[in-house]
Design an enzyme around this catalytic site. Sequence first.
Site, PDB file in Angstrom:
ATOM      1  N   GLN A  25      -5.094  -5.907   6.952  1.00  7.58           N
ATOM      2  CA  GLN A  25      -6.026  -6.795   6.259  1.00  7.58           C
ATOM      3  C   GLN A  25      -6.187  -8.144   6.951  1.00  7.58           C
ATOM      4  OE1 GLN A  25      -7.973  -5.713   4.048  1.00  7.58           O
ATOM      5  NE2 GLN A  25      -6.951  -3.759   3.649  1.00  7.58           N
ATOM      6  N   LYS A  46     -10.972  -1.023  10.193  1.00  7.01           N
ATOM      7  CA  LYS A  46     -11.026  -2.237   9.387  1.00  7.01           C
ATOM      8  C   LYS A  46     -11.469  -3.454  10.200  1.00  7.01           C
ATOM      9  CE  LYS A  46      -7.457  -0.618   6.183  1.00  7.01           C
ATOM     10  NZ  LYS A  46      -8.325  -0.321   5.031  1.00  7.01           N
ATOM     11  N   HIS A  84       0.856  -1.196   0.000  1.00  7.06           N
ATOM     12  CA  HIS A  84       0.000   0.000   0.000  1.00  7.06           C
ATOM     13  C   HIS A  84       0.888   1.240   0.000  1.00  7.06           C
ATOM     14  CE1 HIS A  84      -2.840   2.978   1.619  1.00  7.06           C
ATOM     15  NE2 HIS A  84      -3.826   2.145   1.332  1.00  7.06           N
ATOM     16  N   CYS A  93      -4.565   2.127  -3.869  1.00 10.47           N
ATOM     17  CA  CYS A  93      -3.336   2.644  -3.253  1.00 10.47           C
ATOM     18  C   CYS A  93      -2.172   1.668  -3.420  1.00 10.47           C
ATOM     19  CB  CYS A  93      -3.546   2.975  -1.774  1.00 10.47           C
ATOM     20  SG  CYS A  93      -4.638   4.367  -1.504  1.00 10.47           S
ATOM     21  N   ASP A 100       2.402  -4.518   8.456  1.00  8.39           N
ATOM     22  CA  ASP A 100       1.077  -3.910   8.381  1.00  8.39           C
ATOM     23  C   ASP A 100       0.070  -5.052   8.379  1.00  8.39           C
ATOM     24  OD1 ASP A 100      -1.313  -2.709   7.747  1.00  8.39           O
ATOM     25  OD2 ASP A 100      -0.539  -1.551   6.054  1.00  8.39           O
TER      26      ASP A 100
END
Length: 403
Positions: free
Chosen positions: A192, A215, A117, A355, A189
């Site tokens: 997700q 999220k 991203h 992104c 990260d």
Amino acid sequence: MEVNLDNCSKYFPLLKREVHGKPIIYLDSAATSIRPQSVIDAVVKFYTQYSAGISRAVHILSEEATEAFETSRDRIAHFINADSREIAFMHNATQALNVVAASELKSGLVMHPLSEHHSNLLPWRQGEVMVLPVSTEGRMDVDASKAAIAKYKPKILALSTISNALGVRHPVHELTQAAHSVGARVILDVSQSVGHEVVDMQDLDCDYACFSGHKMFGPNGLGVLYRKEGIANDLEPLIYGGSMVHAVHEADFELRPYPWNLEAGSPNVEAVVGLVAACDFIEEIGLEAIHQHCNTLTQYAREKLSATPGVTLHGAQDKDQSSIISFSVEGTPANGVARILSNRFNIMVRSGYHCAQPLHEACGIPETVRASVHVYNTLQDIEHLVEAVGIVSKMGKQSADGP
């Protein structure tokens, strides 16, 4: 409150809304998940019962708000199997990545996959960067990546657990071990993954990690930064102000230790208590049940969409799917597909480069349509999506063929 996956949509007030007399089908959870009533109630309770600034005042409302804020830190840390002193509250995962980059980019090489991203690309461009390639399916080559790490000995390895654009899982355990073997630090990260499956900081063994609350059913405007206890140097603040200091004098000042040194100004207390309610909601269902549910929906969507004429799926199709399905429709740009799905069918999806434009350009992938599922989705939602995409595909073919 006991929560289960049977008709889970009933816990989400937004899904009771109808547009032109028809219900909404929400398939954009990779960008922002919608919120259950329990999270909304927690935010409303803060506003109606103990809304106040924290830490500095001694009146009862402030003391209650402060207690809720710091207790929430304990609860959220527990959710990712971390210690409360290891997590700092940010505005979002983007800010967390920028904080780490600002402190760690003094010298040394940073490695990251091409598929990251933009929030995990741009902060590192202030220093020396080596990009690890991915296949046209978005998959990293484990052996080639490990060889590059061994050869070039980066200071930082930055990567996501799952590609937000293509939904491909990255080999984080193998690459983390390879990075640590050459003395590199690893930042993951996990945006997700969190809320979809177990995210365990002890198992991941990374040095830093980050995610955004919105999220995983939490409110907007809150991110979490994890920093492993025992890292030699401290993270430096990006902004300065109140709350982060022990004392300020005319000539100098004394910062509080991590995590409070990164939390300048008045915090988003309502989002923090809302995120605790989200953690409770998720654990009532069970992360394994959530993962299995989303995996079933994603596999079904890929199977049906791959059989739809004019539709091309993107991203590696692993047996253990993430919750993201990326595809394109011949003859109709991604934004056009998403607009038709919304306007004609009340199906909410994302479209564009997500992104991750360098990934699309390098792999020759056009802007895509991205459908992403969560606990409130059903097989019927996927059937409606597939039927609608089939109609859009026929429309695109008719337009291309002309009158």
